[in-house]
Design a protein around this motif. Structure first.
Motif, short mmCIF file in Angstrom:
data_model
loop_
_atom_site.label_atom_id
_atom_site.label_comp_id
_atom_site.label_asym_id
_atom_site.label_seq_id
_atom_site.Cartn_x
_atom_site.Cartn_y
_atom_site.Cartn_z
N ILE A 1 0.93 -0.97 0.11
CA ILE A 1 0.12 -0.03 0.12
C ILE A 1 0.99 1.29 -0.11
O ILE A 1 2.13 1.14 0.22
CB ILE A 1 -0.95 -0.03 1.13
N VAL A 2 0.18 2.27 -0.40
CA VAL A 2 0.91 3.61 -0.35
C VAL A 2 0.65 4.20 1.05
O VAL A 2 -0.20 4.08 1.72
CB VAL A 2 0.31 4.56 -1.34
N GLU A 3 1.93 4.40 1.79
CA GLU A 3 1.97 5.00 3.35
C GLU A 3 1.64 6.25 3.49
O GLU A 3 2.82 7.03 3.10
CB GLU A 3 3.11 4.46 4.00
N PRO A 4 0.60 6.94 3.83
CA PRO A 4 0.32 8.18 3.58
C PRO A 4 1.28 8.82 5.01
O PRO A 4 1.64 8.14 5.91
CB PRO A 4 -1.21 8.44 4.11
N PRO A 5 1.65 9.99 5.01
CA PRO A 5 2.52 10.61 6.07
C PRO A 5 1.89 10.55 7.26
O PRO A 5 2.36 10.51 8.64
CB PRO A 5 2.79 12.16 5.53
N THR B 1 11.77 2.91 4.24
CA THR B 1 12.61 4.21 4.76
C THR B 1 11.83 5.23 5.45
O THR B 1 12.41 5.67 6.15
CB THR B 1 13.72 4.88 3.63
N SER B 2 10.72 5.31 4.84
CA SER B 2 9.82 6.39 5.55
C SER B 2 9.44 5.78 6.93
O SER B 2 8.97 4.74 7.28
CB SER B 2 8.66 6.66 4.72
N TYR C 1 -0.23 0.96 9.56
CA TYR C 1 0.49 0.44 8.60
C TYR C 1 0.94 -0.74 8.69
O TYR C 1 0.58 -1.69 7.76
CB TYR C 1 1.71 1.39 8.41
N GLN C 2 1.53 -1.10 9.90
CA GLN C 2 2.08 -2.46 10.07
C GLN C 2 0.94 -3.66 10.28
O GLN C 2 1.22 -4.74 9.76
CB GLN C 2 3.12 -2.52 11.40
#
Length: 230
Positions: free
Chosen positions: A44-48, A91-92, A55-56
């Motif tokens: 998925i795209v991880e929004p800031p 890395t984010s 997320y996890q």
């Protein structure tokens, strides 16, 4: 054997153990191995603004449609096991819990593959569980049937490599088998996955190919993370 190394000499050593029979036996399975890679997996795209826990561990996955595919075979045989390699690319927010696991393994056997019956015959609870470990291992180890030969660097970054052999717990199939694993819980993560599956089966086997050489090379980007300076 084909050498695709165009810059230096390739040397190969081998020996072969064999038995002589009067005629071929039709009831013996042939050994097979298949290497695969998905670089990167489709996460998925991880929004800031998304917190690390969501997320996890967020999301639900009730099929193997988006999973990383380890093996897909047709016929009768026995799944021996696999090597699974992961180059962790996140890395984010990497200063937070960056565990790459929690991906359920799913093994669809025979009639499971007719319309993708759910749940499959074998449905695990996470990457580390399939390889007979728990709690995010960070040290390498080896045993006869499973091991973690490359545990990754700081915060599970860099290169990870597992193996699992189904010798004491054979996985047999009569018509077909499909072995896959989530890339992170509910396929949330986008990492570089590669694997080699090993199995025996009666011929003929379902054809499988090999990626072009340039798509098989390791990534030069995304070096392991460094721990914060104290």
């Amino acid at each position: 054997v084909t050498s695709e190394n165009g810059t230096s000499e390739t040397r190969l050593y081998y020996n072969i153990d064999y038995e002589v029979w009067d005629k071929p036996r039709e009831d013996l399975g042939r050994f097979h191995a298949c290497w695969r890679r998905e670089n990167p997996t489709d996460g998925i795209v991880e929004p800031p603004e998304m917190d690390d826990g969501t997320y996890q561990h967020g999301g639900v996955n009730l099929s193997d449609e988006g999973n990383y595919l380890i093996l897909e075979a047709e016929g009768a045989g026995q799944y021996v096991g696999c090597n699974l390699n992961i180059h962790a690319l996140r890395t984010s927010k990497a200063e937070m819990h960056n565990w790459y696991g929690e991906g359920d393994e799913m093994i669809f056997i025979d009639d499971d593959n007719e319309g993708q019956r759910w749940p499959p015959t074998l449905h695990g609870t996470g990457t580390e569980d399939y390889f007979n470990t728990a709690w995010g291992p960070e040290e390498k180890f080896s045993s006869p049937f499973f091991g973690l030969t490359m545990p990754g660097a700081y915060n599970w970054s860099g290169f990870i490599s597992w193996y699992r052999w189904h010798l004491a717990d054979p996985v047999r199939f009569s018509k077909s088998i499909r072995v896959s694993i989530e890339h992170g819980h509910a396929n949330r993560r986008s990492d570089d996955f590669s694997s080699t599956a090993y199995w025996y089966q009666l011929e003929p086997h379902k054809p499988f190919g090999l990626l072009p050489m340039l798509q098989r090379l390791p990534r030069a980007d995304h070096p392991p993370l460094e721990p914060p300076q104290k």
